[in-house]
Enzyme design. Structure first.
Site, PDB file in Angstrom:
ATOM      1  N   LYS A 164       0.847  -1.195   0.000  1.00  0.00           N
ATOM      2  CA  LYS A 164       0.000   0.000   0.000  1.00  0.00           C
ATOM      3  C   LYS A 164       0.880   1.241   0.000  1.00  0.00           C
ATOM      4  CE  LYS A 164      -3.329   2.667   2.670  1.00  0.00           C
ATOM      5  NZ  LYS A 164      -4.334   2.750   3.712  1.00  0.00           N
ATOM      6  N   GLU A 198      -9.688  12.167  11.472  1.00  0.00           N
ATOM      7  CA  GLU A 198      -8.923  11.008  11.975  1.00  0.00           C
ATOM      8  C   GLU A 198      -8.126  11.304  13.243  1.00  0.00           C
ATOM      9  OE1 GLU A 198      -6.702   9.110   8.891  1.00  0.00           O
ATOM     10  OE2 GLU A 198      -5.966   7.534  10.224  1.00  0.00           O
TER      11      GLU A 198
HETATM   12  C1  LIG Z   1      -4.415  11.175   2.999  1.00  0.00           C
HETATM   13  C2  LIG Z   1      -5.678  11.490   3.281  1.00  0.00           C
HETATM   14  O1  LIG Z   1      -6.532  10.680   3.953  1.00  0.00           O
HETATM   15  C3  LIG Z   1      -6.147   9.402   4.425  1.00  0.00           C
HETATM   16  C4  LIG Z   1      -6.427   8.364   3.436  1.00  0.00           C
HETATM   17  C5  LIG Z   1      -7.663   7.753   3.367  1.00  0.00           C
HETATM   18  C6  LIG Z   1      -7.985   6.768   2.271  1.00  0.00           C
HETATM   19  O2  LIG Z   1      -7.097   6.510   1.441  1.00  0.00           O
HETATM   20  O3  LIG Z   1      -9.098   6.265   2.203  1.00  0.00           O
HETATM   21  C7  LIG Z   1      -8.636   8.030   4.350  1.00  0.00           C
HETATM   22  C8  LIG Z   1      -8.343   8.792   5.420  1.00  0.00           C
HETATM   23  C9  LIG Z   1      -6.962   9.210   5.695  1.00  0.00           C
HETATM   24  O4  LIG Z   1      -6.321   8.279   6.497  1.00  0.00           O
HETATM   25  C10 LIG Z   1      -6.273  12.804   2.926  1.00  0.00           C
HETATM   26  O5  LIG Z   1      -7.417  13.057   3.283  1.00  0.00           O
HETATM   27  O6  LIG Z   1      -5.569  13.596   2.284  1.00  0.00           O
END
Ligand SMILES: C=C(O[C@@H]1C=C(C(=O)O)C=C[C@H]1O)C(=O)O
Length: 407
Positions: free
Chosen positions: A156, A210
């Site tokens: 990932k 988050e």
């Molecule tokens: C990196 C970001 O978000 C992150 C990535 C996410 C995802 O890929 O689904 C969700 C929430 C966050 O942990 C962002 O909002 O810029």
């Protein structure tokens, strides 16, 4: 011994009702945020407003961050009973310089209640926007990340992009904060003053859903979020998208990598740790997410919230798995310095209690310019154009706050 921070942080049931004696309401703190304010944080548990800077964290070469924080508390603690609270933001790159300080004055109130904030207005007159990279180039980079996954053990990687907004006049930073708070009252709304050579006010402002880590006494809570779907204005379609997200193998895979990493890091510090077996859905104004709330009880003596947050950072929610390969892929593919984006933002007291959110859905704003950031987790099942749409939906959080739209 675990010490609670009760004196400064009571929890109220009614957050926006009359003030308790001298204590201001959450709304009053938000309204007071202005040019002299150095910090604001609204969380599901409390609202904090910092004014001025009493002491700023400095770090000697090779000095561990925890030691630098101890020096900050020694420098910033007054001779009266006022408990010293360090606030600020740490960057994505662990070796980069943090913005952490003890404000001259820190006011605390209960949380901002939902829908308590009256309708707000645009924070900037018309503006031009420029995406870096463009959507087409970002899609190509997602494809390159997928190619890397096939050729290596990378599982990932979170790839992000920027949106540069240039307004016709100054951006009203306090209005951006109010607009964010009114649209995202369930999460972590923040504003941190950043030191500038120009002497102008540059701020990191955002509304993150988050929680990286909260520690109060012996209790820890982490709330990793990963797996996202843009929302729809049509209620039926919106519900369908949320259900699809909850059952999407790709998003569950992306989410599980984060939950596993967070639980593995916290387990050695805990005498019990509850990790729900399946994620739940949460919604922001613009996107659906998969979310897992991990709760634990710490072994005594326990690390501070700051040390625990640093042990977790960066989780695969913002970096990837395995971490080293993901960081290398980010350096190779992203093409800009993330700075404070995808770092952590929050507070910590001298007893180790504190709350640290993941610095996402944010912008760095100075004068008439705002740099917005958004990233998306890429796993082997990802499709490039969907990741473009996901980052576009994430930009909307800040675009709505700038334009006064989207309520
Ligand atoms: C990196 C970001 O978000 C992150 C990535 C996410 C995802 O890929 O689904 C969700 C929430 C966050 O942990 C962002 O909002 O810029």
């Amino acid at each position: 011994m675990f010490t609670e921070t009760r004196q400064l942080f009571p929890t109220f049931a009614d957050t926006n009702g009359p003030a308790d004696g001298e204590r201001p309401t959450a709304i009053a703190l938000l309204q007071r945020y202005d040019a002299g304010s150095s910090f604001f944080l609204g969380t599901p548990e409390r609202t904090l407003l910092g004014s001025g800077v009493r002491a700023r964290l400095t770090r000697h070469p090779d000095e561990p961050m925890a030691a630098a924080l101890r020096r900050l508390f020694a420098d910033g603690t007054q001779n009266d009973d006022t408990p010293a609270i360090a606030v600020g933001a740490l960057p994505f790159a662990p070796e980069a310089h943090p913005v952490l300080f003890i404000p001259h004055r820190l006011d605390a109130a209960a949380p901002l209640a939902r829908h308590a904030i009256t309708r707000t207005k645009a924070a900037v007159r018309s503006s031009e926007t420029q995406e870096r990279p463009t959507e087409a180039l970002y899609a190509r980079r997602v494809q390159q990340a997928l190619d890397l996954m096939r050729q290596s053990t990378l599982k990932k990687v979170v790839l992000s992009r920027m949106l540069e907004v240039v307004g016709e006049g100054e951006i009203d930073q306090a209005m951006v904060l109010r607009n964010l708070a009114s649209r995202n009252s369930a999460g972590y709304t923040f504003a941190v003053d950043l030191p500038t050579a120009s002497g102008r006010v540059r701020r990191l402002i955002g509304a993150s859903p988050e929680l990286l880590l909260q520690r109060m006494g012996e209790h820890v809570l982490a709330n990793p979020i990963a797996g996202t779907a843009p929302r729809s204005n049509d209620p039926g379609e919106d519900l369908a998208r949320s259900r699809k997200l909850l059952h999407s193998a790709k998003d569950r895979h992306e989410h599980e990598l984060v939950v596993k990493a967070v639980a593995e890091t916290l387990r050695p510090y805990c005498r019990n740790l509850e990790v729900p077996p399946v994620p739940e859905l949460i919604a922001t104004a613009r996107v659906w997410h998969l979310s897992t709330r991990i709760r634990g009880k710490l072994i005594d003596p326990a690390p501070s919230s700051f040390d625990l947050a640093l042990a977790l950072h960066p989780t695969p929610a913002v970096c990837g798995e395995p971490r080293d390969l993901a960081r290398r892929a980010i350096e190779q593919l992203e093409g800009f310095d993330r700075g404070l984006f995808t770092g952590l933002v929050g507070w910590c007291d001298a007893n180790g209690n504190g709350e640290w959110a993941v610095t996402i859905r944010c912008a760095e704003i100075e004068a008439n310019r705002a740099n917005l950031y958004a990233g998306a987790g890429i796993v082997s099942e990802s499709e490039p154009w969907r990741e473009v749409a996901e980052t576009a939906a994430k930009f909307r959080t800040l675009l709505d706050a700038l334009q006064g739209s989207g309520v």
